[in-house]
Write a protein that holds these residues in place. Structure first.
Motif, PDB file in Angstrom:
ATOM      1  N   UNK A 124      15.865  46.384  29.436  1.00  0.00           N
ATOM      2  CA  UNK A 124      14.764  45.601  29.012  1.00  0.00           C
ATOM      3  C   UNK A 124      15.471  44.326  28.314  1.00  0.00           C
ATOM      4  N   UNK A 125      14.937  43.242  28.821  1.00  0.00           N
ATOM      5  CA  UNK A 125      15.673  41.989  28.345  1.00  0.00           C
ATOM      6  C   UNK A 125      14.922  41.122  27.684  1.00  0.00           C
ATOM      7  N   UNK A 126      15.171  40.612  26.482  1.00  0.00           N
ATOM      8  CA  UNK A 126      14.452  39.893  25.451  1.00  0.00           C
ATOM      9  C   UNK A 126      14.533  38.552  25.536  1.00  0.00           C
ATOM     10  N   UNK A 127      13.278  37.695  25.952  1.00  0.00           N
ATOM     11  CA  UNK A 127      13.497  36.375  26.382  1.00  0.00           C
ATOM     12  C   UNK A 127      13.147  35.526  24.941  1.00  0.00           C
ATOM     13  N   UNK A 128      13.550  34.367  25.101  1.00  0.00           N
ATOM     14  CA  UNK A 128      13.325  33.504  23.747  1.00  0.00           C
ATOM     15  C   UNK A 128      12.031  33.150  23.597  1.00  0.00           C
ATOM     16  N   UNK A 129      11.355  33.304  24.771  1.00  0.00           N
ATOM     17  CA  UNK A 129      10.021  32.837  24.342  1.00  0.00           C
ATOM     18  C   UNK A 129       8.838  34.116  23.976  1.00  0.00           C
ATOM     19  N   UNK A 130       9.367  35.072  23.417  1.00  0.00           N
ATOM     20  CA  UNK A 130       8.742  35.920  22.638  1.00  0.00           C
ATOM     21  C   UNK A 130       8.271  37.093  23.606  1.00  0.00           C
TER      22      UNK A 130
END
Ligand code: SF4
Ligand code: SF4
Ligand code: SF4
Ligand code: SF4
Lengths: 316, 345
Positions: A124-130
């Motif tokens: 699960x990767x969290x992107x900076x765009x929320x």
């Protein structure tokens, strides 16, 4: 959250190097995707492992009470309010703490994503765009963090730390259209029987592991009433009246003190939203006594004091 | 090896047929994406899409709460001070779709409740009433490490029948006479093709290959108990632990229970409730002294029991079948595989 993590490591390393503190309480990467367990960093090498993710659901204030000596703690808005309560209740001393406030963008439970994805999750990767990008079993799914974050975070108006020695990031703006008590109002609107059914269903799968109580910084009684043997206040089996007694009494013990940090819900192996009890009491405290928990250490919480002028609408 | 074939189109009817002499228990989904084993209602089928139920099937023979006996202290009653064992129903029941790791766990728990010196009547009577119709794991969860324990995705240990899902049908490996009897009762009597054994062997290999999570514990057995006990790593392992009992409640091999008397006026009952070594109450003495009064001691106890003491006492491996439930359910991600690695190194 990458930028948060970098800053967090940097701060922890500094505090340990210059011996401001002996230990730093934070989070590190877990062994499963979206698991960020609490971690006590004592050395610079330890501090390198610290991280900040959208899954730091546990309230670290819970770990302060067992600790002796000077400690640094990374604290979200709700953790800070629990710390304020601990100071007020004499559980920790302000001078023993170095609080690093972490303005909070909301937390997401692993359980929520696992339920939505409904498949084995590899990453699960969290992107900076929320957004949160989830991969597993050859599939890929993108979730908007705003949609999947914990209910307590969605309705939180105290995302910024209220007490701190330094900040790990810039303060966040709080939306001004948050309907804080919509979930409570929905239950309040039900008839008496429906309301009882609602709460009965809510805890119907409870296994009485007490993870909710044990994760709760507010629940620190040396012997919880459910564990008392003489007298035995409540049966210890899996029957509904005993389970209900546990939940209702625990909720009342936290009334005026609960900070709606959601650590209880996030810890429950059965995915039970026992916040339904505590949130109602939070709303009552606000409505009746204009009281919000964790904002000051100098005033006793609502249910601990009585003033002659107090409203009596709650006496039924 | 006797292998029969069950066409999926015949499955539901066979299940219903077997109800004439068995009640049926199987995996079902519950609220909030959780699952457990419970008695299936007429027409209700076990949910085979669940690989690892949230709660293990240990409750089928070892309920979370069970009445041991009831009593009255009312002198006016002819039954005053007589302890009466409840008339429990121990008629035959089939546990449909128990996974091999959970069946292997039954064998482990049996060592505690059925010993040469003592036979726990509640556990043993319930256990003996069961026919375990297992379901092979063809798509293991990522936390499954059952190939490292005395189990595996196709293991028949503790099972009476092993079902293998081949798409349109199940191949049913009949392991015991009890299993054969349930198959007869369900009317499943079609012999499988001659290559069935080979099909199962191939599928077994494939499933085993999919399990990449492993543990090693041979060094733990060789190490001195006190050396392990005094290791420094217990502090960091135990730090995040909340001492909730989740890991032990979801575990199919955790067998500890507490005995409580519940009284109201002159009536009473004695209860057997699950207990957990993670609870401070577990070891507290009547004097108030608690020999295991810190979190570190409790966490150490759990892992020492599972990974060291059990090996030393029984010489039959660890007290863990590698189902992975404690790994996924622990709210602070304390991972037995990591702990095992540290203890074994
Ligand atoms: S954590 Fe969940 S299952 Fe455990 S006692 Fe609390 S509500 Fe019940
Ligand atoms: S009851 Fe739940 S939300 Fe309230 S302080 Fe305790 S853990 Fe946090
Ligand atoms: S190891 Fe995890 S599940 Fe077990 S008691 Fe500790 S916090 Fe709870
Ligand atoms: S210790 Fe954990 S992995 Fe092992 S059998 Fe118990 S729940 Fe499963």
């Amino acid at each position: 959250m990458q930028s948060y993590s970098e800053k967090i490591k940097e701060i922890a390393i500094r505090l340990l190097k210059d011996e401001t503190v002996e230990v730093v309480f934070g989070f590190r990467e877990g062994t499963l995707p979206m698991a960020s367990p609490p971690f006590a960093a004592k050395t610079v090498e330890d501090a390198e492992q610290l991280t900040w993710t959208s899954h730091c659901c546990i309230n670290l204030a819970n770990y302060l009470m067992d600790h002796k000596g000077k400690v640094a703690i990374f604290a979200k808005g709700c953790d800070c309010r629990s710390i304020v309560n601990h100071i007020g209740e004499g559980k920790v001393k302000r001078e023993d703490l170095h609080i690093i406030g972490v303005p909070c963008k909301g937390m997401v439970e692993r359980h929520t994503i696992c339920t939505l994805f409904d498949d084995e999750i590899d990453e699960a990767v969290e992107e900076d765009d929320g957004t949160i990008l989830v991969r597993g079993n050859g599939r890929e799914e993108k979730y908007q963090k705003a949609d999947v974050m914990r209910q307590c975070c969605k309705v939180c108006v105290h995302r910024n730390p209220g007490i701190y020695d330094e900040l790990a990031a810039e303060l966040v703006t709080i939306p001004d259209d948050i309907k804080r008590y919509r979930e409570v109002e929905e239950v309040e609107e039900l008839g008496v029987d429906e309301r009882w059914n609602f709460f009965e269903n809510l805890v119907s799968t409870c296994i009485r592991c007490y993870a909710c109580r044990d994760a709760c910084p507010t629940c620190y009684c040396p012997t919880c009433f459910v564990d008392e043997a003489q007298p035995q206040w409540v049966g210890k089996g899996d029957e509904e009246p005993d389970i209900m007694t546990f939940h209702i009494l625990r909720a009342f013990h936290t009334a005026g003190r609960c900070t709606d940090c959601g650590a209880c819900v996030s810890s429950c192996p059965m995915g039970i939203n026992m916040r339904a009890f505590t949130k109602k009491l939070e709303k009552d405290c606000l409505d009746l006594w204009d009281w919000e928990s964790g904002l000051t250490s100098d005033v006793r919480p609502a249910l601990e004091t009585y003033q002659p002028g107090d409203p009596e609408d709650n006496f039924k | 090896m006797r292998i029969l074939q069950i066409r999926k189109t015949d499955w539901a009817a066979g299940l219903e047929k077997s109800r004439k002499d068995h009640s049926l228990i199987g995996p079902v989904r519950e609220r909030n994406n959780t699952s457990k084993f419970r008695e299936l209602e007429v027409g209700e089928e076990p949910d085979f899409s669940i690989t690892t139920t949230t709660m293990s099937p240990k409750s089928v023979v070892f309920p979370q709460s069970e009445v041991m006996f009831t009593y009255t202290t009312d002198k006016a009653s002819p039954e005053c001070n007589i302890m009466k064992v409840p008339k429990n129903d121990y008629s035959p029941r089939a546990i449909i779709g128990i996974r091999p790791f959970d069946a292997a766990a039954m064998n482990i728990v049996k060592k505690n409740f059925d010993t040469p010196d003592y036979r726990d009547p509640y556990w043993c009577d319930a256990y003996e009433a069961c026919t375990f119709i297992g379901l092979a794991v063809t798509n293991p969860d990522s936390c499954d490490f059952s190939t490292s324990t005395n189990s595996g995705p196709f293991s028949t240990a503790g099972l009476d029948v092993l079902l293998v899902d081949t798409g349109d049908s199940f191949l049913a490996e009949v392991v015991t006479e009890k299993g054969a009897s349930w198959m007869r009762s369900a009317g499943f009597d079609t012999k499988a093709d001659h290559d069935a054994e080979e099909t199962i062997a191939t599928m077994r290999k494939e499933a085993e290959k999919k399990i990449t999570s492993t543990v090693e514990f041979d060094n733990i057995d060789k190490k001195e108990t006190l050396d392990l006990y005094n290791e420094n790593f217990w502090e960091s392992i135990s730090f995040p632990c909340l001492n909730c009992g989740t890991c032990t409640y979801v575990c199919p091999t955790c067998w500890c229970f507490d005995i409580q008397d519940e009284t109201a006026h002159k009536k009473g009952r004695r209860m057997k409730n699950w207990d957990s070594c993670m609870f401070p109450n577990f070891t507290i003495h009547t004097t108030g002294h608690n020999p295991r009064n810190t979190k570190l001691m409790r966490v150490r106890q759990r892992f020492m029991h599972k990974l060291k003491y059990h090996q030393s006492k029984y010489n039959q491996g660890i007290m863990c079948v590698g189902c992975g439930r404690c790994v996924t359910s622990c709210p602070v991600n304390i991972d037995i595989r990591e702990v095992c690695k540290q203890m074994n190194s």
